[in-house]
Design a protein around this motif. Structure first.
Motif, PDB file in Angstrom:
ATOM      1  N   MET A 267       1.188  -0.825  -0.162  1.00 54.73           N
ATOM      2  CA  MET A 267       0.284   0.064   0.213  1.00 54.73           C
ATOM      3  C   MET A 267       0.963   1.210   0.097  1.00 54.73           C
ATOM      4  O   MET A 267       1.039   2.038  -0.874  1.00 54.73           O
ATOM      5  N   VAL A 268       1.777   1.311   0.649  1.00 57.54           N
ATOM      6  CA  VAL A 268       2.879   2.481   0.550  1.00 57.54           C
ATOM      7  C   VAL A 268       3.454   2.393  -0.414  1.00 57.54           C
ATOM      8  O   VAL A 268       3.956   3.536  -1.258  1.00 57.54           O
ATOM      9  N   LYS A 269       4.057   1.336  -1.287  1.00 60.94           N
ATOM     10  CA  LYS A 269       4.624   1.398  -2.599  1.00 60.94           C
ATOM     11  C   LYS A 269       3.119   2.253  -3.319  1.00 60.94           C
ATOM     12  O   LYS A 269       3.825   2.605  -4.560  1.00 60.94           O
ATOM     13  N   TYR A 270       2.298   1.510  -4.020  1.00 61.66           N
ATOM     14  CA  TYR A 270       1.156   2.222  -4.388  1.00 61.66           C
ATOM     15  C   TYR A 270       1.273   4.036  -4.266  1.00 61.66           C
ATOM     16  O   TYR A 270       0.834   4.846  -5.287  1.00 61.66           O
ATOM     17  N   LEU A 271       1.113   3.893  -2.854  1.00 59.33           N
ATOM     18  CA  LEU A 271       0.929   5.775  -2.846  1.00 59.33           C
ATOM     19  C   LEU A 271       2.206   6.038  -3.388  1.00 59.33           C
ATOM     20  O   LEU A 271       1.842   7.514  -3.599  1.00 59.33           O
ATOM     21  N   VAL A 272       3.352   5.451  -2.692  1.00 60.13           N
ATOM     22  CA  VAL A 272       4.586   6.711  -3.017  1.00 60.13           C
ATOM     23  C   VAL A 272       5.076   6.315  -4.377  1.00 60.13           C
ATOM     24  O   VAL A 272       4.659   8.226  -5.484  1.00 60.13           O
ATOM     25  N   ARG A 273       4.330   5.089  -5.230  1.00 58.38           N
ATOM     26  CA  ARG A 273       4.372   5.656  -6.955  1.00 58.38           C
ATOM     27  C   ARG A 273       2.883   6.734  -7.658  1.00 58.38           C
ATOM     28  O   ARG A 273       3.707   6.955  -8.366  1.00 58.38           O
ATOM     29  N   ARG A 274       2.698   6.769  -6.676  1.00 50.35           N
ATOM     30  CA  ARG A 274       0.835   7.559  -7.082  1.00 50.35           C
ATOM     31  C   ARG A 274       1.359   9.165  -7.467  1.00 50.35           C
ATOM     32  O   ARG A 274       1.206   9.928  -7.854  1.00 50.35           O
ATOM     33  N   TYR A 275       1.514   9.290  -6.083  1.00 44.19           N
ATOM     34  CA  TYR A 275       1.636  10.738  -5.645  1.00 44.19           C
ATOM     35  C   TYR A 275       3.233  11.220  -5.897  1.00 44.19           C
ATOM     36  O   TYR A 275       3.967  12.338  -5.496  1.00 44.19           O
ATOM     37  N   MET A 276       4.189  10.473  -6.467  1.00 38.99           N
ATOM     38  CA  MET A 276       5.008  10.281  -6.973  1.00 38.99           C
ATOM     39  C   MET A 276       5.910  10.656  -7.993  1.00 38.99           C
ATOM     40  O   MET A 276       5.730   9.552  -8.237  1.00 38.99           O
ATOM     41  N   SER A 277       5.965  11.900  -8.322  1.00 33.41           N
ATOM     42  CA  SER A 277       6.596  12.133  -9.300  1.00 33.41           C
ATOM     43  C   SER A 277       8.804  11.076 -10.285  1.00 33.41           C
ATOM     44  O   SER A 277       8.407  10.715 -11.557  1.00 33.41           O
ATOM     45  N   ASN A 279      11.377   9.428 -10.526  1.00 25.52           N
ATOM     46  CA  ASN A 279      11.544   7.889 -10.384  1.00 25.52           C
ATOM     47  C   ASN A 279      12.350   7.586  -9.351  1.00 25.52           C
ATOM     48  O   ASN A 279      12.908   6.655  -9.622  1.00 25.52           O
ATOM     49  N   ASP A 280      13.571   8.295  -9.733  1.00 25.07           N
ATOM     50  CA  ASP A 280      14.687   8.116  -9.454  1.00 25.07           C
ATOM     51  C   ASP A 280      14.860   8.025  -7.037  1.00 25.07           C
ATOM     52  O   ASP A 280      15.051   7.593  -6.833  1.00 25.07           O
ATOM     53  N   ARG A 281      13.813   9.131  -6.910  1.00 26.84           N
ATOM     54  CA  ARG A 281      13.345   9.151  -5.628  1.00 26.84           C
ATOM     55  C   ARG A 281      12.621   7.934  -4.722  1.00 26.84           C
ATOM     56  O   ARG A 281      12.927   6.982  -4.689  1.00 26.84           O
ATOM     57  N   PHE A 282      11.868   7.367  -5.845  1.00 24.53           N
ATOM     58  CA  PHE A 282      11.019   6.226  -5.836  1.00 24.53           C
ATOM     59  C   PHE A 282      11.289   5.037  -6.091  1.00 24.53           C
ATOM     60  O   PHE A 282      11.105   4.153  -5.005  1.00 24.53           O
ATOM     61  N   TYR A 283      12.807   5.373  -6.255  1.00 26.09           N
ATOM     62  CA  TYR A 283      13.599   3.964  -6.563  1.00 26.09           C
ATOM     63  C   TYR A 283      14.150   3.700  -5.351  1.00 26.09           C
ATOM     64  O   TYR A 283      14.325   2.701  -4.577  1.00 26.09           O
ATOM     65  N   THR A 284      14.860   4.969  -4.405  1.00 19.97           N
ATOM     66  CA  THR A 284      15.071   4.639  -3.417  1.00 19.97           C
ATOM     67  C   THR A 284      14.489   4.484  -2.501  1.00 19.97           C
ATOM     68  O   THR A 284      14.612   3.546  -1.438  1.00 19.97           O
ATOM     69  N   ILE A 285      13.083   5.079  -1.946  1.00 21.65           N
ATOM     70  CA  ILE A 285      11.832   4.451  -1.250  1.00 21.65           C
ATOM     71  C   ILE A 285      11.813   3.332  -1.117  1.00 21.65           C
ATOM     72  O   ILE A 285      11.763   2.706  -0.426  1.00 21.65           O
ATOM     73  N   ASN A 286      12.090   2.829  -2.463  1.00 23.88           N
ATOM     74  CA  ASN A 286      11.358   1.390  -2.780  1.00 23.88           C
ATOM     75  C   ASN A 286      12.146   0.052  -2.356  1.00 23.88           C
ATOM     76  O   ASN A 286      11.872  -0.712  -1.367  1.00 23.88           O
ATOM     77  N   LYS A 287      14.026   0.575  -2.362  1.00 26.68           N
ATOM     78  CA  LYS A 287      14.344  -0.116  -1.594  1.00 26.68           C
ATOM     79  C   LYS A 287      15.092  -0.308  -0.425  1.00 26.68           C
ATOM     80  O   LYS A 287      14.489  -1.182   0.648  1.00 26.68           O
ATOM     81  N   ALA A 288      13.936   0.961   0.021  1.00 27.71           N
ATOM     82  CA  ALA A 288      14.318   1.130   1.667  1.00 27.71           C
ATOM     83  C   ALA A 288      13.154   1.146   2.093  1.00 27.71           C
ATOM     84  O   ALA A 288      13.245  -0.068   3.496  1.00 27.71           O
ATOM     85  N   LEU A 289      12.257   0.622   1.309  1.00 25.00           N
ATOM     86  CA  LEU A 289      11.056  -0.303   2.018  1.00 25.00           C
ATOM     87  C   LEU A 289      11.201  -1.853   2.084  1.00 25.00           C
ATOM     88  O   LEU A 289      10.712  -2.738   3.166  1.00 25.00           O
ATOM     89  N   ASN A 290      11.355  -2.030   0.685  1.00 22.09           N
ATOM     90  CA  ASN A 290      12.075  -3.565   0.671  1.00 22.09           C
ATOM     91  C   ASN A 290      13.005  -4.427   2.519  1.00 22.09           C
ATOM     92  O   ASN A 290      12.853  -4.960   2.490  1.00 22.09           O
ATOM     93  N   VAL A 291      14.010  -3.179   1.601  1.00 16.72           N
ATOM     94  CA  VAL A 291      14.643  -2.885   3.360  1.00 16.72           C
ATOM     95  C   VAL A 291      14.362  -3.445   4.340  1.00 16.72           C
ATOM     96  O   VAL A 291      14.047  -4.167   5.812  1.00 16.72           O
ATOM     97  N   THR A 292      13.391  -2.149   4.510  1.00 15.12           N
ATOM     98  CA  THR A 292      12.547  -2.269   6.063  1.00 15.12           C
ATOM     99  C   THR A 292      11.670  -3.446   6.280  1.00 15.12           C
ATOM    100  O   THR A 292      11.128  -4.253   7.628  1.00 15.12           O
TER     101      THR A 292
END
Length: 546
Positions: A267-277, A279-292
Motif C-alpha cells: 500500500m505504501v509503495k502504491y501511494l508513493v508511486r502514485r503521488y511521487m513524480s 522516479n529516481d526518488r521512488f527507486y530509493t524509497i522502494n529499496k528502503a521499503l524492501n529492506v525495512t
C-alpha cells in the motif's frame, strides 16, 4: 400221534437255535467291520488335516524355522555330550583293541563335525527368539520448533506406524503358530484315541507338546513387550500431534503478521508511486521499503522461533565489539547506508563526482545497496580532460561518504549545473562586441535550463538558505598574457554538458570570425631578418646617453 408231534417240535427247536446264533454272530461281525471302516475314515481325515497344518507351519513361518534350528541345536548338543562321554570312556581304557581305536577315531571325527555344526547354529543356543521379540528401536523423537520440523515430524510418525505395524504382524504370526500347534495337538490326540499304538503319532504329539511348551513363555513375553511398546508409541504420537498442532497455529499467526506487513508495504509503495513524480526518488524509497520489510520479517521470525532471545542478545552484545573491530569497514558502510537513505545526500539516478586521492570519477548512481553504491561512468568534461576513460562501472563503499569528498550534480531535484567556456581575443579587438556575442549565444541556448534552474532554486529555499538565485548567463573579461580572456558561464543539463558546450563553442567562433574588429588571440612568434633584436632599442639609447 401226539408223540410224533412233540418229536417234530423238538427237532425244530434243535435245528433252529444254532441258525439264530450264527445269524447274530454274522451281524456282530458286520457292525465291527463298519466301525473299523468308520474309524479308518476318521483317522484318514485327521491325518489329512494334520498334514495341512504341518505344511502351513513350515511355509513362510519364521517362528517354526527358528524353533527347528533351536531344536536341531539341542539335539546336536545332546549328541555332542554323548560322544564326549563315549570318547572319554574309550580314552580311559588302558588296553585298546584295534576295534576300540577305530571306534575312538570315528567318534572323534563325528565330534569334530558336530562342533562345526554347533558353531554354525551358535546363535540358537540361548534366547533364539530374542531378535523377533525385541521391538524396533525408537529413535530420538524430533522436536517440533519450526514449520520445517513439522515435515520431519510427519515423516517420523509414518516410521512409527510402519514399525508398529511390522511388530504387530510378528505378534499375530506367533499367535497364529500357537493356534495351529494347539489344533495339531488336538488332532493327534484324536488320532491316538483311535490308534493308541501308533508310535509315529505319539512322537509327533510329544514334539508338538515340546513346541507349545517352548512357545508359551515366548507368547507371554511378546504380549507384555507389545503392550509396553504400543503404549510408548501412542504417547510419542500424542506428543507429536500436540506439537504439530501448536506449531501450525503458530505458523498461521506469524503468516498473518507477515501478510499484514506485505499488504502494508504494498500500500505504501502504491501511494508513493502514485503521488511521487520523481522516479529516481521512488527507486530509493522502494529499496528502503524492501529492506525495512525484510528486517521486520527477520526480527519477527527470530523472536518467534528462538527459544531464548535473551541468550541471543547477550551473545550479540559480547560479539558486537569484536565484530565492530574485525568488520569495521562493513560496519561503517552499513552506517553510511543509513546516512545516505535517511539524510538524502545522494539518491539513485544522481550524477555525482567522487574524488579518491588524485583521481576523479564522475557518473550516475544506478544502485545503492547496504554496503556500496554502484556508479556508471559517463563521458563528461572530467573524463575528457583527465581520465580519458568512460563507461566503467564503479563500486564505491558507502563509508566513503564519511571520508571522501562527494559532489552531487543533481541534488534535491536540480538537473542543471553551471558550465563555462573561455576564449581569448587580442588587446586591440572590440572587447564589448566580443562579450556581447558570448552573452547572446549562451543566453540563446541555455534559456530553457535557466528557467528550470530558477524554479528548482526557489524550491530549495524551503530546505536551505539559498540567497544567490541569479541564474542568467554570466560573462567575464580578464586581462591575460596573450590577450583578453572572455569567460562565459551558463546553465546546462547536468547529464549532457558536453553537447551544449560543443554547440555554444562552435557558434561563438563562427560569430567572432565574421567580425572584422575582433581577432582571436593565441601564442605567436615574430621573426626579424634585417634587424638585430637581441637588445631592445630603448636600452641602446640609454647606453649611448650614459
Amino acid at each position: 400221534m401226539k408223540l410224533l408231534w412233540l418229536w417234530f417240535i423238538f427237532l425244530h427247536i434243535l435245528f433252529a437255535t444254532p441258525s439264530h446264533t450264527a445269524q447274530n454272530h454274522l451281524l456282530k461281525g458286520e457292525g465291527e467291520e463298519n466301525r473299523t471302516q468308520q474309524t479308518q475314515g476318521v483317522t484318514q481325515t485327521l491325518l489329512e488335516k494334520k498334514e495341512s497344518l504341518d505344511n502351513a507351519l513350515k511355509e513362510n513361518n519364521i517362528w517354526s524355522k527358528i524353533y527347528s534350528n533351536y531344536h536341531t541345536y539341542q539335539e546336536l548338543k545332546k549328541q555332542e555330550e554323548q560322544l564326549t562321554k563315549s570318547i572319554a570312556k574309550l580314552e580311559h581304557k588302558k588296553y585298546k583293541r584295534k576295534k576300540d581305536r577305530e571306534k575312538l577315531e570315528e567318534q572323534k571325527n563325528r565330534l569334530s563335525i558336530l562342533s562345526g555344526k554347533l558353531q554354525l547354529l551358535q546363535e540358537y543356543e540361548q534366547n533364539p527368539f530374542e531378535k523377533l521379540l525385541t521391538p524396533p528401536t525408537i529413535a530420538d523423537v524430533p522436536s517440533v520448533g519450526n514449520p520445517f520440523a513439522v515435515i520431519s515430524a510427519f515423516s517420523y510418525q509414518e516410521k512409527l506406524n510402519s514399525d508398529q505395524k511390522e511388530y504387530n504382524a510378528r505378534y499375530a504370526s506367533i499367535q497364529d503358530v500357537v493356534a495351529k500347534l494347539k489344533e495339531k495337538k488336538r488332532l493327534l490326540e484324536h488320532i491316538l484315541l483311535n490308534d493308541s499304538n501308533n508310535t509315529q503319532m505319539k512322537e509327533a504329539l510329544q514334539n508338538t507338546l515340546d513346541q507349545l511348551k517352548t512357545f508359551a513363555p515366548v507368547v507371554e513375553i511378546f504380549k507384555t513387550t507389545q503392550n509396553v511398546y504400543t503404549k510408548k508409541i501412542d504417547e510419542i504420537k500424542l506428543k507429536l500431534q500436540n506439537e504439530i498442532k501448536r506449531e501450525i497455529e503458530k505458523a498461521i499467526h506469524i503468516g498473518a503478521i507477515i501478510l499484514f506487513f506485505i499488504l502494508f508495504i504494498l500500500m505504501v509503495k502504491y501511494l508513493v508511486r502514485r503521488y511521487m513524480s520523481d522516479n529516481d526518488r521512488f527507486y530509493t524509497i522502494n529499496k528502503a521499503l524492501n529492506v525495512t520489510f525484510f528486517t521486520l520479517m527477520l526480527f519477527t521470525l527470530l523472536f518467534a522461533y528462538i527459544e531464548n532471545v535473551s541468550y541471543l542478545v547477550t551473545i550479540l552484545g559480547f560479539a558486537s565489539a569484536g565484530i565492530a573491530i574485525a568488520m569495521k569497514d562493513w560496519f561503517m558502510s552499513l552506517m553510511g547506508w543509513f546516512v545516505i537513505i535517511i539524510g538524502g545526500a545522494v539518491h539513485v539516478g544522481d550524477r555525482v563526482k567522487f574524488v579518491r586521492g588524485n583521481v576523479e570519477y564522475v557518473g550516475d548512481i544506478i544502485d545503492i545497496s547496504l554496503l556500496r553504491m554502484t556508479i556508471q561512468e559517463d563521458i563528461t568534461l572530467t573524463t575528457l580532460m583527465k581520465n580519458r576513460r568512460a563507461g566503467r562501472i564503479l563500486f564505491v563503499p558507502n563509508n566513503f561518504i564519511f571520508t571522501d569528498m562527494v559532489a552531487n550534480y543533481t541534488h534535491a531535484g536540480l538537473k542543471t549545473v553551471w558550465d563555462g567556456i573561455d576564449f581569448m581575443v587580442t588587446f586591440d579587438s572590440n572587447i564589448s562586441k566580443a562579450t556581447s556575442i558570448a552573452k547572446e549565444v549562451t543566453k540563446k541556448y541555455s534559456k530553457g535550463y535557466t528557467e528550470i534552474t530558477r524554479k528548482q532554486l526557489n524550491k530549495l529555499r524551503s530546505q536551505y538558505s539559498v540567497k544567490n538565485t541569479n541564474v542568467e548567463p554570466r560573462i567575464f573579461s580578464f586581462i591575460d598574457t596573450n590577450g583578453m580572456r572572455i569567460s562565459a558561464w551558463y546553465h546546462t543539463n547536468a547529464y549532457a554538458t558536453l553537447t551544449l558546450r560543443s554547440t555554444i563553442s562552435t557558434e561563438i567562433i563562427e560569430r567572432i570570425q565574421a567580425e572584422e574588429d575582433i581577432h582571436l588571440a593565441y601564442p605567436t612568434q615574430s621573426i626579424y631578418i634585417d634587424k638585430d633584436v637581441r637588445k631592445p632599442e630603448f636600452l641602446d639609447e640609454l647606453s649611448q646617453e650614459g
